[in-house]
Design an enzyme around this catalytic site. Structure first.
Site, PDB file in Angstrom:
ATOM      1  N   HIS A   1     118.295 -12.382  -3.752  1.00 44.73           N
ATOM      2  CA  HIS A   1     118.747 -11.681  -3.426  1.00 44.73           C
ATOM      3  C   HIS A   1     117.382 -10.466  -4.044  1.00 44.73           C
ATOM      4  O   HIS A   1     117.674  -9.216  -3.606  1.00 44.73           O
ATOM      5  CB  HIS A   1     119.532 -11.816  -4.246  1.00 44.73           C
ATOM      6  N   GLU A   2     117.896 -10.608  -5.468  1.00 44.09           N
ATOM      7  CA  GLU A   2     116.417  -9.110  -6.287  1.00 44.09           C
ATOM      8  C   GLU A   2     115.320  -9.308  -5.101  1.00 44.09           C
ATOM      9  O   GLU A   2     114.408  -8.319  -4.913  1.00 44.09           O
ATOM     10  CB  GLU A   2     116.825 -10.105  -7.288  1.00 44.09           C
TER      11      GLU A   2
ATOM     12  N   ASP B   1     137.496 -53.605  12.704  1.00 42.60           N
ATOM     13  CA  ASP B   1     136.404 -53.857  14.069  1.00 42.60           C
ATOM     14  C   ASP B   1     136.774 -55.303  14.742  1.00 42.60           C
ATOM     15  O   ASP B   1     135.633 -55.633  15.111  1.00 42.60           O
ATOM     16  CB  ASP B   1     134.710 -54.732  13.336  1.00 42.60           C
TER      17      ASP B   1
ATOM     18  N   HIS C   1     115.242  -7.436  -2.319  1.00 43.15           N
ATOM     19  CA  HIS C   1     114.860  -5.861  -2.221  1.00 43.15           C
ATOM     20  C   HIS C   1     113.945  -5.379  -2.945  1.00 43.15           C
ATOM     21  O   HIS C   1     113.366  -4.111  -1.983  1.00 43.15           O
ATOM     22  CB  HIS C   1     115.926  -6.118  -3.143  1.00 43.15           C
TER      23      HIS C   1
END
Length: 419
Positions: A21-22, A217, A25
């Site tokens: 995230h950083e 089955d 930026h």
């Protein structure tokens, strides 16, 4: 051991996503020519750092996030050197500042999209065509297809079932060899037409060996189930008086797959469809937060935890640990995806000190300047952030209190996937 490895892995995954995230930026700021002086993972005392160009990179002791320092984010920043004034962030066009401030959330969305596509192709996404009965009456009318439990509670005094604790016993149906997905066709001498009849017949039986006929089955078979006596409320009234009844340790299930995988191309559409569901669910969760605060408080003071109450990173990490310990890594992946969507949207809310608050102010300034120009009035200039500090502090205080509340609840009375 697997639980704690899962907790550590999830905490590390969140730390990496916040660090990215950083990084979002920082990369966009540098690309536009803004000056970034610091990029650190973690908070608190510095463990190590190094200088590369004009930016200091490093690792700090408290692994609870990260930060990057962009010079001159607001006109009121008083630590901008005279030679850096032309590169101060607040001087750049509003669209460039918007991209830089939204880059963190975009990073979270990209992580969620990539992880969703991976899940769609290799793990599976929730089946969009899965139709489950919406009421108890509708479930009773379904085919008697069972899921067998490994443990049954005898006296209902414990929220969790552990064989040998408070009289809990191994699941009779599982011990007799019945499997998940078996369709029960007969109990004793009674032919079973639906799940409701199955539960009625079991409860009306005597504890002890009882022959169950089933199909698996398409192949018929029988198993002798040692029915156990247990305390249960009436089927149609969970809050009603508890009595002793016979139980087999079975519940209803469906033959529809819970998860569906897709091809690489189909997975793109499935990713978009399910991603949009997550976005809608996130906004719905935001709306419910105020009404969930009392439930969070009550969970700390002794009440049962509402599974729909918000969780913190601590709670999410615990759930991730449970998923790994239980051998269901798809839950780990879905929690990671959901948390990234939540963080990405939350960070864009138009409130300081969130990125969305800075974006909102930038566009407010731009709209105000345009309006004043149309009115042939002098440009009012930039917003004074100091005047917004009381609101900012209020957001920080409320957010901090809410975080403390959720963390405390996640430690004292955590939500469990398998409760």
């Amino acid at each position: 051991m697997l639980y704690w490895l899962g907790v550590a892995a999830f905490a590390l995954a969140i730390l990496i996503s916040v660090s990215l995230h950083e990084l979002g930026h920082m990369i966009t700021a540098k690309r536009f020519g803004m000056k970034v002086t610091k990029y650190f993972v973690g908070f608190g005392p510095t463990i190590f750092s190094f200088q590369r160009g004009e930016t200091e990179y490093g690792l700090k002791a408290i692994p609870l996030g990260g930060f990057c320092k962009i010079v001159g984010m607001t006109p009121q920043d008083d630590d901008v050197a005279p030679e850096d004034q032309p590169r101060a962030m607040w001087r750049f066009p509003v669209w460039k500042r918007t991209i830089v401030m939204s880059a963190g959330s975009i990073t979270h969305f990209l992580l969620a999209i990539v992880a969703l596509w991976f899940a769609a192709v290799f793990v599976g996404l929730p089946n969009p065509d899965l139709k489950l009965p919406e009421t108890a009456a509708a479930q009773r009318a379904e085919v008697a297809r069972i899921q067998v439990g490994d443990c049954i509670q005898v006296n209902l005094s414990d929220q969790t079932c552990v064989v040998g604790r408070n009289g809990a016993l191994p699941g009779p149906a599982a011990a007799a060899g019945l499997k998940n997905g078996d369709v029960i066709t007969k109990v004793g001498d009674t032919t079973i037409a639906n799940y409701g009849q199955l539960t009625d017949v079991i409860r009306a039986s005597k504890a002890g060996p009882t022959v169950f006929a089933y199909t698996r089955d398409g192949v018929a078979g029988t198993a002798t189930v040692q029915l156990a006596q247990a305390q249960r409320p009436p089927l149609d009234n969970p809050q009603g008086p508890v009595t002793q009844v016979a139980v087999a340790g079975v519940s209803w299930t469906t033959d529809q797959p819970a998860l569906v995988t897709y091809g690489p191309v189909e997975g793109v559409k499935a990713t978009g469809d399910f991603g949009w569901q997550l976005v809608e669910g996130t906004f719905t969760a935001f709306k419910k937060i105020p009404e969930k605060v009392p439930a969070l408080w009550h969970s700390i003071t002794g009440s049962e935890r509402d599974p729909e109450t918000p969780i913190s990173v601590v709670g999410a990490s615990r759930l991730g640990g449970e998923a790994i310990a239980a051998g269901v890594p798809q839950y780990f992946l879905m929690i990671f995806i959901s948390l990234n969507v939540f963080i990405g949207i939350f960070n864009l809310l138009p409130l300081l000190p969130l990125d969305g608050g800075h974006i909102a102010i930038a566009w407010y300034e731009r709209a105000r300047s345009w309006l004043f120009a149309k009115l042939r009035k002098p440009d009012p200039g930039r917003v004074d952030y100091y005047k917004l500090m009381p609101v900012t502090y209020a957001v920080i205080l409320i957010g901090g209190a809410f975080t403390l509340l959720t963390v405390t609840a996640d430690i004292i009375n955590p939500i469990s996937i398998f409760r």
